[in-house]
Scaffold this motif. Sequence first.
Motif, PDB file in Angstrom:
ATOM      1  N   ALA A  93      46.145  17.949   4.946  1.00 35.86           N
ATOM      2  CA  ALA A  93      45.938  17.945   6.401  1.00 35.86           C
ATOM      3  C   ALA A  93      44.913  16.899   6.800  1.00 35.86           C
ATOM      4  N   GLY A  94      44.258  16.341   5.782  1.00 39.06           N
ATOM      5  CA  GLY A  94      43.232  15.343   6.071  1.00 39.06           C
ATOM      6  C   GLY A  94      43.787  13.938   6.029  1.00 39.06           C
ATOM      7  N   SER A  95      42.886  12.994   6.090  1.00 46.50           N
ATOM      8  CA  SER A  95      43.288  11.588   6.041  1.00 46.50           C
ATOM      9  C   SER A  95      43.730  11.230   4.640  1.00 46.50           C
ATOM     10  N   THR A  96      44.633  10.254   4.568  1.00 46.94           N
ATOM     11  CA  THR A  96      45.127   9.802   3.258  1.00 46.94           C
ATOM     12  C   THR A  96      44.859   8.306   3.140  1.00 46.94           C
ATOM     13  N   ASP A  97      43.574   7.973   3.060  1.00 43.00           N
ATOM     14  CA  ASP A  97      43.236   6.568   2.899  1.00 43.00           C
ATOM     15  C   ASP A  97      43.640   6.105   1.516  1.00 43.00           C
ATOM     16  N   SER A  98      43.544   4.801   1.296  1.00 43.38           N
ATOM     17  CA  SER A  98      44.009   4.208   0.039  1.00 43.38           C
ATOM     18  C   SER A  98      43.285   4.774  -1.165  1.00 43.38           C
ATOM     19  N   GLN A  99      41.981   5.087  -1.007  1.00 49.99           N
ATOM     20  CA  GLN A  99      41.223   5.614  -2.148  1.00 49.99           C
ATOM     21  C   GLN A  99      41.734   6.990  -2.555  1.00 49.99           C
ATOM     22  N   ARG A 100      41.990   7.866  -1.553  1.00 53.50           N
ATOM     23  CA  ARG A 100      42.504   9.197  -1.863  1.00 53.50           C
ATOM     24  C   ARG A 100      43.923   9.112  -2.446  1.00 53.50           C
ATOM     25  N   ARG A 101      44.727   8.223  -1.905  1.00 46.37           N
ATOM     26  CA  ARG A 101      46.071   8.063  -2.452  1.00 46.37           C
ATOM     27  C   ARG A 101      46.028   7.560  -3.892  1.00 46.37           C
ATOM     28  N   PHE A 102      45.107   6.607  -4.140  1.00 46.46           N
ATOM     29  CA  PHE A 102      44.987   6.091  -5.508  1.00 46.46           C
ATOM     30  C   PHE A 102      44.603   7.212  -6.464  1.00 46.46           C
ATOM     31  N   ARG A 103      43.656   8.052  -6.051  1.00 49.24           N
ATOM     32  CA  ARG A 103      43.251   9.158  -6.911  1.00 49.24           C
ATOM     33  C   ARG A 103      44.424  10.120  -7.139  1.00 49.24           C
ATOM     34  N   GLY A 104      45.196  10.355  -6.074  1.00 47.16           N
ATOM     35  CA  GLY A 104      46.340  11.255  -6.210  1.00 47.16           C
ATOM     36  C   GLY A 104      47.394  10.713  -7.151  1.00 47.16           C
ATOM     37  N   TYR A 105      47.728   9.433  -6.987  1.00 45.53           N
ATOM     38  CA  TYR A 105      48.742   8.849  -7.875  1.00 45.53           C
ATOM     39  C   TYR A 105      48.235   8.760  -9.315  1.00 45.53           C
ATOM     40  N   GLU A 106      46.938   8.522  -9.461  1.00 49.85           N
ATOM     41  CA  GLU A 106      46.345   8.477 -10.801  1.00 49.85           C
ATOM     42  C   GLU A 106      46.427   9.845 -11.470  1.00 49.85           C
ATOM     43  N   ALA A 107      46.339  10.906 -10.658  1.00 50.51           N
ATOM     44  CA  ALA A 107      46.426  12.263 -11.196  1.00 50.51           C
ATOM     45  C   ALA A 107      47.872  12.680 -11.461  1.00 50.51           C
ATOM     46  N   GLY A 108      48.835  11.871 -11.062  1.00 51.84           N
ATOM     47  CA  GLY A 108      50.226  12.160 -11.377  1.00 51.84           C
ATOM     48  C   GLY A 108      51.102  12.451 -10.197  1.00 51.84           C
ATOM     49  N   ALA A 109      50.647  12.185  -8.976  1.00 47.51           N
ATOM     50  CA  ALA A 109      51.461  12.471  -7.808  1.00 47.51           C
ATOM     51  C   ALA A 109      52.648  11.525  -7.722  1.00 47.51           C
ATOM     52  N   VAL A 110      53.758  12.060  -7.199  1.00 48.48           N
ATOM     53  CA  VAL A 110      54.912  11.210  -6.911  1.00 48.48           C
ATOM     54  C   VAL A 110      55.023  10.952  -5.411  1.00 48.48           C
ATOM     55  N   ASP A 111      54.303  11.749  -4.601  1.00 47.39           N
ATOM     56  CA  ASP A 111      54.390  11.563  -3.151  1.00 47.39           C
ATOM     57  C   ASP A 111      53.266  12.344  -2.465  1.00 47.39           C
ATOM     58  N   PHE A 112      52.996  11.983  -1.188  1.00 50.54           N
ATOM     59  CA  PHE A 112      52.087  12.708  -0.308  1.00 50.54           C
ATOM     60  C   PHE A 112      52.876  13.158   0.911  1.00 50.54           C
ATOM     61  N   ILE A 113      52.611  14.382   1.370  1.00 56.23           N
ATOM     62  CA  ILE A 113      53.192  14.874   2.620  1.00 56.23           C
ATOM     63  C   ILE A 113      52.040  15.289   3.539  1.00 56.23           C
ATOM     64  N   GLN A 114      52.093  14.790   4.745  1.00 59.02           N
ATOM     65  CA  GLN A 114      51.031  15.045   5.719  1.00 59.02           C
ATOM     66  C   GLN A 114      51.369  16.282   6.549  1.00 59.02           C
ATOM     67  N   LYS A 115      50.349  17.136   6.747  1.00 57.44           N
ATOM     68  CA  LYS A 115      50.499  18.255   7.671  1.00 57.44           C
ATOM     69  C   LYS A 115      50.279  17.758   9.099  1.00 57.44           C
ATOM     70  N   PRO A 116      50.967  18.309  10.098  1.00 61.00           N
ATOM     71  CA  PRO A 116      52.026  19.349   9.977  1.00 61.00           C
ATOM     72  C   PRO A 116      53.291  18.792   9.327  1.00 61.00           C
ATOM     73  N   ILE A 117      53.952  19.653   8.566  1.00 60.82           N
ATOM     74  CA  ILE A 117      55.088  19.236   7.737  1.00 60.82           C
ATOM     75  C   ILE A 117      56.362  19.165   8.567  1.00 60.82           C
TER      76      ILE A 117
END
Length: 383
Positions: A93-117
């Motif tokens: 539900a928060g912001s998805t700046d490049s740093q947070r996305r990088f951390r997510g993909y580094e942890a194994g994410a295949v995608d981000f979905i923003q709330k509200p869905i």
Amino acid sequence: MISATDDAQPPINILIVDDLAENLLALEALLRRDGVAVLKAAGGEEALELLLEHDVALALLDVQMPGMDGFQLAEFMRGGNRTRHIPIIFVTAGSTDSQRRFRGYEAGAVDFIQKPIEPNILRSKVEVFIDLHDQRRQILRQRDELDAHTALLEAADRRKDEFLAVLGHELRNPLMALKAGLQLLERESRADTAMVIRARMGTQVMHLSRLIEDLLDVTRIDQGKIALRLERVSIQAVLESALDTSQPKVDAGRHSLTIDGPSEPAWVTADFTRLSQILSNLLTNAAKYTPPQGRIEVATRLEPDRVVISVSDNGVGIPLDLQAGIFDLYTQVPGSDARSAEGLGIGLALVRQLVELHKGDITVHSDGEGRGSCFTLRLPRSM
């Protein structure tokens, strides 16, 4: 989509992790469908417990959770052998700046979905991973089936090689005896000695003929070319014929043979010659696998709609691990002497096939090695 042929398959699991119960319920409602099970966890620790118990096709992780957040949970998943390959979609539900996305993909994410869905977008993304998981499951099942078929083919190939080796041995021995007999006849002038040699040669010819006939019978049955000449026959008469054929083997082993049957005639509709062949094979088999001076018993009893014949012995018995396949082609039980090694291992397979052609069945019982065996034949009774 999950194929209709997979109805018997267990459901595909999707894991959703969120610390808010209302979010869990909303996601479950969006993702619920036939063939899919939604696993819910209110935190990272609960999610890891579920992952230990279930195979999961996809994990939807809330990023912002107290205690273990979504990124930390993903890192734990990447460290486990069972969970490292599970696709992860972060829900935030928060912001998805490049740093947070990088951390997510580094942890194994295949995608981000923003709330509200957006429900349709979520369902479309999830459907892709469900299909991928289902395809992977089908591939693994097909691989297992292929491995099983390969193992069967390899076993059949080994048995074929063993059979050819035994066949070569079985054919070579009588041929060598016949060749030696012919050479002796060329040098022998005495009539009495020549008669003995001819008798021995005749025995070897009979042995060869029996081997070839058994081989031809198996082939004929497999090709559906055996036609039974059915008639109403007496079991007692068939048994007498079978005893005449097998008596030399019984006498050679110096066995005692006991016949026990009902006083009234027992009738079946059968091919006399083939039924005699079944019983003589069972008797010969008993004599072959019973050490000298053993005991062989033939018992016949009448049931309202069946005639039951058992042939039992106190011979070498059948190991428990061989009993299930004793009627398979080329299966032989290890014996106690050279006589028990004779034959091609097709006699009992032929017996079962002939019994089935007569609409009957045959079973075997043995308490194990050295404890004898009992073959029980059941045929429809003819009134």
